[in-house]
Scaffold this motif. Structure first.
Motif, short mmCIF file in Angstrom:
data_model
loop_
_atom_site.label_atom_id
_atom_site.label_comp_id
_atom_site.label_asym_id
_atom_site.label_seq_id
_atom_site.Cartn_x
_atom_site.Cartn_y
_atom_site.Cartn_z
N ARG A 191 61.76 62.61 19.77
CA ARG A 191 60.55 62.05 20.38
C ARG A 191 60.44 62.62 21.79
O ARG A 191 60.66 61.93 22.79
N PRO A 192 60.13 63.92 21.87
CA PRO A 192 60.19 64.62 23.16
C PRO A 192 59.18 64.13 24.18
O PRO A 192 59.44 64.17 25.38
N GLU A 193 58.01 63.66 23.73
CA GLU A 193 57.00 63.20 24.69
C GLU A 193 57.54 62.05 25.52
O GLU A 193 57.39 62.03 26.75
N GLU A 194 58.17 61.07 24.82
CA GLU A 194 58.72 59.92 25.55
C GLU A 194 59.89 60.34 26.44
O GLU A 194 60.06 59.81 27.54
N ALA A 195 60.71 61.30 25.96
CA ALA A 195 61.83 61.76 26.77
C ALA A 195 61.33 62.36 28.09
O ALA A 195 61.87 62.08 29.17
N VAL A 196 60.30 63.19 28.00
CA VAL A 196 59.74 63.82 29.20
C VAL A 196 59.10 62.78 30.10
O VAL A 196 59.23 62.82 31.33
N GLU A 197 58.41 61.81 29.49
CA GLU A 197 57.74 60.76 30.28
C GLU A 197 58.75 59.95 31.10
O GLU A 197 58.55 59.68 32.29
N GLN A 203 62.19 61.02 38.13
CA GLN A 203 61.92 61.83 39.32
C GLN A 203 61.18 61.02 40.37
O GLN A 203 61.51 61.07 41.57
N VAL A 204 60.16 60.28 39.93
CA VAL A 204 59.37 59.46 40.86
C VAL A 204 60.24 58.37 41.49
O VAL A 204 60.11 58.04 42.67
N ASP A 205 61.17 57.83 40.70
CA ASP A 205 62.06 56.77 41.18
C ASP A 205 63.05 57.28 42.23
O ASP A 205 63.61 56.48 42.98
N GLY A 206 63.23 58.59 42.27
CA GLY A 206 64.16 59.15 43.25
C GLY A 206 65.59 59.24 42.77
O GLY A 206 66.50 59.58 43.54
N SER A 207 65.83 58.94 41.48
CA SER A 207 67.18 59.05 40.93
C SER A 207 67.46 60.50 40.56
O SER A 207 66.66 61.14 39.88
#
Length: 506
Positions: A191-197, A203-207
């Motif tokens: 389920r690559p779409e969810e993995a990328v999402e 990334q946005v979270d800063g982790s």
């Protein structure tokens, strides 16, 4: 948690002896021997004793009684660490989880010790009892991030990504393990779409992602054709000094190959100071994927010259490459040297590649003989390859024979019916086409449209057969017509019939 005591020489000898115990009587003797010597307080020895108990005592209740006798003499955390070492398939058929839970409730450890509770959640998940694990999780007075991660990982292992995501979204705080577990779960379940999402949220979270998260998102990028994000991951790997991590670099090569960036994949390969057999195999498989059989063969020969021995997966890749470009004799040679030169016993997947290779070359009798004489039972991939060969060469009898086996192995695969229907239609056997359509309806089968995806300017576009909803459909059709006109102008002639015979939904 009490520290593990060191093993004495005599207990070391017992540890090596436990796997060779031959009867429940010997098990009891070993148990009696280790108790006065404190062996039951060491997780490794306790785990070996539990494993012997599961192996020698066939009745689950008797096994659990023996486990309970052990538990009464050790701290629960030691027992849990020992149980965590056991093979999951043995845990699933035992009653160790419920037995341990009951004893822990009586001693009050579940309520008072968060670590013990989290370990019990993990044990239930390993046993395949996700509902019981969730009950323990909900009863915990204090749930730290470790407990949340253990429960999420349990759902991921069970393939229940809905509940895993539900817990993930409800977490009061997350660490890199939280993100990695969910991203990896989506990637493994294709389920690559969810993995990328989820990765973009990370990334946005800063982790900052760890190696496991990077591997998972590279797999997803390859599946989606998301080369922009894959390129970002490549740069991130280089910037963090992770270029010596061979598995990561292998995943980057695989991602570029699947996205069609062949030159970039080769560039990464050539830049690696150290390569594993997986590195070479990934590049050879990538060449095969794009029909570049000669490049795959040259890479295989170079691999041999550099004294890197191929493995069974390497031979799958080179046989596939030979099949795609019609190198029939060379494919036969590679198949033969697997055993004669490299001592690799061909598996059913290798026979499948050979059947596909012979079928594409029109050697249908040889392909049938190979299936008949192979020492392994033919699977759906092999019969599917024969059916595809029958479709290509118009052999209706072979197609019917293959479909009989495929219906038994893949009763819900509508594509098999459609391939045989196309053979009948091209021979104008309309009664047989009608019978197949009726058989599909009786089984409740529908033709599932194919789909493909591509990334443009950071956005993944998916295209499905007979779907006209894309906003740029008109422009896309114009470009396709232009490409078709240019192909005809240079003498290209389609090998496919003008009329498509595929059974439509209805």
């Amino acid at each position: 948690m009490p520290p593990s005591p060191p093993l004495s020489p005599v207990l070391h000898r017992l540890l090596s002896f436990l796997p060779r115990l031959a009867s429940p009587r010997h098990l009891l003797q070993a148990h009696a021997f280790l108790l006065p010597r404190g062996g039951h307080r060491h997780p490794r020895l306790l785990s070996a004793l539990l494993l012997a108990s599961l192996r020698l005592v066939p009745h689950p209740q008797q096994t659990s009684d023996h486990a309970a006798a052990l538990l009464r003499r050790v701290h629960p955390s030691v027992y849990l660490r020992a149980a965590a070492r056991l093979p999951p398939h043995l845990l699933r058929r035992s009653l160790l989880g419920p037995q341990l839970h009951s004893l822990l409730l009586r001693t009050g450890h579940v309520a008072s010790d968060a670590h013990v509770s989290a370990s019990l959640v993990q044990l239930y998940c390993t046993c395949g009892h996700a509902a019981d694990a969730r009950s323990v999780f909900h009863e915990m007075a204090v749930r730290d991030v470790v407990a949340w991660n253990v429960m999420i990982a349990g759902y991921v292992k069970a393939g229940d990504l809905v509940h895993a995501r539900e817990l993930f979204d409800a977490m009061p705080e997350r660490n890199v393990v939280s993100w990695t577990t969910v991203i990896g779960g989506y990637a493994q379940m294709r389920r690559p779409e969810e993995a990328v999402e989820v990765f973009r949220r990370m990334q946005v979270d800063g982790s900052e992602p760890d190696g496991v998260a990077l591997l998972s998102v590279l797999v997803a990028c390859g599946d989606l054709g998301a080369v922009d994000l894959g390129g970002w991951v490549h740069k991130f790997v280089v910037s963090r000094g992770l270029s010596q991590e061979i598995p990561l670099m292998n995943a980057i090569i695989d991602m570029y190959m699947k996205c069609g960036c062949i030159e970039k994949a080769v560039e990464v390969f050539e830049g690696m100071e150290e390569k594993s057999v997986v590195t070479w195999t990934t590049l050879i498989a990538g060449f095969a994927l794009h029909g570049l059989g000669l490049q795959a063969v040259e890479m295989f020969r170079r691999m041999e010259r550099e004294n890197m021995a191929p493995n069974d997966v390497t031979f799958l890749a080179i046989l596939s490459a030979c099949s795609h470009v019609g190198l029939t004799d060379l494919g036969r040679w590679y198949f033969n040297i697997m055993a004669s030169q490299y001592r690799i016993k061909p598996q059913v997947e290798h026979y499948g590649c050979m059947v596909d290779l012979l079928g594409r070359a029109g050697c249908l009798k040889e392909a049938q003989d190979l299936v008949k004489d192979m020492p392994l039972k033919a699977n759906a991939a092999i019969w599917g390859a024969l059916l595809a060969a029958a479709r290509t060469h118009g052999d209706a009898d072979l197609g019917e024979q293959a479909l009989v086996h495929l219906i038994e192995l893949e009763p819900n695969n509508s594509g098999n019916y459609i391939l045989l229907s196309n053979i009948f239609a091209e021979q104008e056997r309309w009664d047989d086409v009608s019978k197949l359509r009726k058989a599909m309806k009786e089984r409740g089968l529908r033709n599932v449209p194919g789909a493909s995806s591509i990334e443009v300017d950071g956005m993944v576009h998916e295209f499905t057969s007979r779907d006209g909803s894309h906003p740029f459909l008109h422009k896309i059709c114009e470009v396709l017509c232009e490409i078709n006109t240019n192909m005809k102008s240079v003498g290209f002639a389609s090998v496919f019939p003008e009329v498509l015979h595929a059974i439509e939904e209805g």
